[in-house]
Write an enzyme that holds these catalytic residues in place. Structure first.
Site, short mmCIF file in Angstrom:
data_model
loop_
_atom_site.label_atom_id
_atom_site.label_comp_id
_atom_site.label_asym_id
_atom_site.label_seq_id
_atom_site.Cartn_x
_atom_site.Cartn_y
_atom_site.Cartn_z
N ASP A 154 3.59 5.12 7.08
CA ASP A 154 2.86 4.01 6.02
C ASP A 154 2.07 3.12 7.15
OD1 ASP A 154 3.57 5.29 3.91
OD2 ASP A 154 5.46 4.20 3.39
N ASP A 168 -0.29 8.33 -0.52
CA ASP A 168 0.20 7.61 -1.51
C ASP A 168 -0.65 7.12 -2.69
OD1 ASP A 168 2.97 7.84 -0.61
OD2 ASP A 168 2.59 6.04 0.51
#
Length: 195
Positions: A154, A168
């Protein structure tokens, strides 16, 4: 009922006269290309979402991991590489294998839905979900600490919010589009119903 379907022209009734005359029960010739185009759209969107996610993660791991965060918009948005073994918002770190299985099931369900797909908006939504699920599943399978236990990369870090990635984002955008289509009464087969 058959007369009403012929007048309305739903995907199931389009060409019903021609397919009724067919002994083998195959769809009318005009239905088949329409369905194929939607599946192609789903696959194109999925591949683009997947490649963008994979490329961004490779760049982040090579250039940003282990370094200070890069501010993009002051304190509001920065790039900050982290490894997330859990689900969204870092929850469920002990259940990485469960999230891997869930992603695999989502991919299978999308492929099953694709067989009846005649709606372009649904193709885009499912393509986003598929690309995002494949992006995060790739991390869970191939990244350390091990197969099916990998941590997702991330790197998009808004202020006062969880750090996330492009996969995401694709999943969330696909989910929002599906909710919107459902409220509008649009089904994956292209029919529109009013409740």
């Amino acid at each position: 009922m058959a007369e009403a379907e012929r007048i309305i022209g739903t995907p199931d009734s389009a060409g019903a006269d021609e397919s009724a005359a067919s002994d083998d029960g195959t769809a009318a010739p005009e239905e088949q290309p329409k369905g194929r185009r939607r599946i192609v759209a789903l696959l194109v969107v999925a591949v683009l979402a997947y490649l963008l996610d994979l490329g961004s993660k490779m760049l982040v791991v090579a250039k940003l991991e282990g370094r200070e965060a890069i501010p993009l918009i002051g304190d509001l948005l920065r790039l900050d590489a982290i490894r997330n073994p859990g689900a969204a918002f870092g929850m469920g770190e002990a259940f990485t294998i469960v999230f891997t299985c869930i992603a695999a099931v989502v991919i299978i369900v999308i492929f099953r839905l694709a067989r009846k797909l005649y709606s372009l908006p649904w193709a885009i939504a499912l393509g986003l979900l598929l690309g995002g699920a494949l992006g995060n599943l790739t991390d869970r399978i191939f990244r350390s600490p091990g197969v099916f236990e990998g941590a997702v990369v991330d790197f998009i870090a808004p202020a006062h919010f969880a750090v996330f990635n492009l996969a995401d984002s694709a999943i969330v955008c696909g989910g929002i589009l599906i909710v919107f289509l459902s409220f509008r009464g649009v089904d994956p087969d292209g029919t529109v119903h009013k409740d």
